[in-house]
Design a protein around this motif. Structure first.
Motif, short mmCIF file in Angstrom:
data_model
loop_
_atom_site.label_atom_id
_atom_site.label_comp_id
_atom_site.label_asym_id
_atom_site.label_seq_id
_atom_site.Cartn_x
_atom_site.Cartn_y
_atom_site.Cartn_z
N LEU A 96 28.78 24.79 19.25
CA LEU A 96 28.92 25.85 18.26
C LEU A 96 27.58 26.51 17.98
O LEU A 96 27.49 27.73 17.85
N ARG A 97 26.54 25.72 17.88
CA ARG A 97 25.22 26.28 17.63
C ARG A 97 24.78 27.19 18.77
O ARG A 97 24.08 28.18 18.56
N LEU A 254 33.27 35.26 10.45
CA LEU A 254 32.81 34.18 11.30
C LEU A 254 34.01 33.57 12.02
O LEU A 254 35.14 33.73 11.59
N PRO A 255 33.78 32.87 13.13
CA PRO A 255 34.90 32.20 13.82
C PRO A 255 35.63 31.26 12.87
O PRO A 255 35.02 30.56 12.07
N ASP A 291 35.22 31.08 22.71
CA ASP A 291 34.75 29.70 22.84
C ASP A 291 34.59 29.05 21.47
O ASP A 291 34.96 27.88 21.27
N ALA A 292 34.01 29.79 20.51
CA ALA A 292 33.83 29.25 19.17
C ALA A 292 35.16 28.93 18.51
O ALA A 292 35.33 27.89 17.87
N GLY A 297 39.14 24.98 16.99
CA GLY A 297 40.51 24.51 17.12
C GLY A 297 40.59 23.05 17.53
O GLY A 297 41.43 22.30 17.03
N LEU A 298 39.71 22.63 18.45
CA LEU A 298 39.67 21.23 18.85
C LEU A 298 39.31 20.34 17.66
O LEU A 298 39.92 19.28 17.44
N HIS A 299 38.34 20.77 16.89
CA HIS A 299 37.95 19.99 15.72
C HIS A 299 39.08 19.93 14.70
O HIS A 299 39.33 18.88 14.09
#
Length: 437
Positions: A96-97, A254-255, A291-292, A297-299
């Motif tokens: 993410l960073r 933000l995402p 991607d973000a 979404g995975l988290h």
């Protein structure tokens, strides 16, 4: 070179396999490894203690992921074959960073596509035609089957499709990747000096950081730059006289943040070389944005939070961005008191879907559909008063159509809210990054 999950038919990696002897790994040995990164398609670098090795795997692996592997034996080429026994929880904060400073709103890409589509250059129009054909049309989203197909091809599940052997036909992310490769192949090489200024983040402070209040001070979020570094480092001058593309200020959002995204105004005409550079810049930003959202979404799936899909939608006069936020069922605890004292009752809520868009003439609108047992609760929030009046005018028709489909609706509520009040986030992005730092 080792092979992971050899039961899945492997294809040659997109990079020449490294020379040298394969590591000596006795059969049935169990080892823990960390994925250092993807070096080419299906080719990953792993670290297990002091051992570094390249692994060819059709099973998608993620940077930073922890694996527990068991050695099965060797194949005909004497390469060790390993199977995955366990996959550890991934720390998504490093990815993410890396992607946050690069991500851009999809509306910025939409503005570039509209400008090319309405322009007079047939070569550029032909260049973006495959991507435009992959975008769903607004009429398609009014049909359940069409909406399901559009979400499936949104790019959110591209990697899962490839892992299962499904051809990503019509996938938006696949089309973006192909367009980026084509544009980069046709673009002239950028000047060596001034490259960072031409393609780096804009120095214009982003209002999204202050409005959302969720970005840590040490994280470069969309539309921000590291002022400490830029103040001390000399700024090189471009070696070419051609005007370099400067990124415009980023839109809010933000995402993972549900916020209606309105269309951006058209940019002034540009020469072809600059327009290609801007297109490449916007495509890269759109891919970083996807991607973000995928990482968040995975988290969310691991921790029971919501996840969001952003979908560019074609209309007759342009491209709009629709946001879909899905909140899975959850258990809520109700603290009530009766004669026996405190009682803790739990209520199971169903799925919640929030839909956000900003259409020309209607402004920002957010629709929320909540499932409670066998009933649906629907709420519309609009910014413009005329849009609110239009929603209220068609509420009886919507209620009747849902009843004809056998859907029991508890109520349909229409409210007017400010644009800032429409912004919602299921969790703080900055809190996630701080916790994982």
């Amino acid at each position: 070179m080792v092979i992971i999950n050899p039961t899945i038919s492997t294809q040659p990696a997109a990079l020449t396999r490294p020379a040298g002897p394969a590591p000596v790994l006795p059969a049935d040995r169990v080892l823990n490894a960390v994925v250092l990164g993807e070096r080419a398609q299906h080719l990953y670098e792993l670290s297990s203690g002091s051992l570094r090795m390249m692994a060819e795997s059709q099973t998608p692996l993620r940077e930073g992921e922890q694996l527990q592997l068991r050695v099965l034996g060797k194949d005909a080429q004497q390469r060790p074959q390993l199977e995955i026994l366990q996959r550890g929880t991934q720390d998504i904060s490093p990815q993410l960073r890396n992607r946050l400073p690069e991500q851009l709103s999809l509306n910025q890409l939409s503005a570039s596509l509209n400008q090319i589509r309405q322009g007079e250059n047939p070569t550029l129009r032909q260049l973006i035609a495959p991507l435009l054909s992959s975008l769903p049309r607004r009429q398609q989203l009014s049909d359940s089957a069409g909406l399901q197909k559009a979400l499936h091809n949104s790019g959110q599940s591209l990697e899962a499709k490839l892992a299962s052997g499904e051809a990503p036909k019509g996938d938006i992310k696949a089309a973006l990747l192909k367009l980026l490769a084509t544009v980069q192949a046709q673009s002239p090489p950028p000047p060596k000096a001034g490259l960072a200024r031409s393609y780096g983040p804009s120095n214009t402070p982003s209002p999204s950081v202050h409005a959302a209040g969720s970005a840590p001070a040490d994280i470069a979020t969309p539309g921000t730059a590291s002022t400490a570094k830029s103040a001390s480092a000399p700024q090189p001058q471009a070696a070419s006289t051609a005007p370099a593309y400067q990124a415009p200020p980023k839109p809010l959002g933000l995402p993972g943040e549900l916020q209606p995204q309105g269309r951006l105004p058209p940019s002034p005409p540009e020469i072809e070389g600059t327009l290609l550079s801007r297109l490449a810049h916007d495509v890269k930003g759109a891919l970083a944005r996807q991607d973000a959202n995928q990482l968040l979404g995975l988290h969310s799936r691991e921790h029971g939070g919501s996840y969001m899909i952003e979908l560019p939608v074609r209309d007759r006069d342009g491209i709009d961005v629709w946001q879909f936020q899905f909140q899975p069922p959850r258990t809520e605890r109700d603290h009530s008191h009766n004669e026996r004292g405190s009682q803790h009752d739990t209520t199971q809520t169903g799925w919640t879907l929030s839909l956000s868009f900003d259409l020309p003439g209607l402004g920002a609108i957010t629709a929320r559909v909540t499932q409670q047992e066998k009933q649906l609760g629907i709420r519309f929030d609009a910014v413009q008063s005329d849009a609110l009046e239009l929603l209220r005018q068609h509420t009886p028709e919507l209620h009747q159509r849902l009843a004809e489909k056998g859907i029991d609706v508890a109520g349909i509520d229409c409210r007017r809210r400010s644009a800032q009040a429409l912004t919602e986030s299921s969790y703080s992005l900055s809190a996630l990054l701080r916790d994982q730092a």
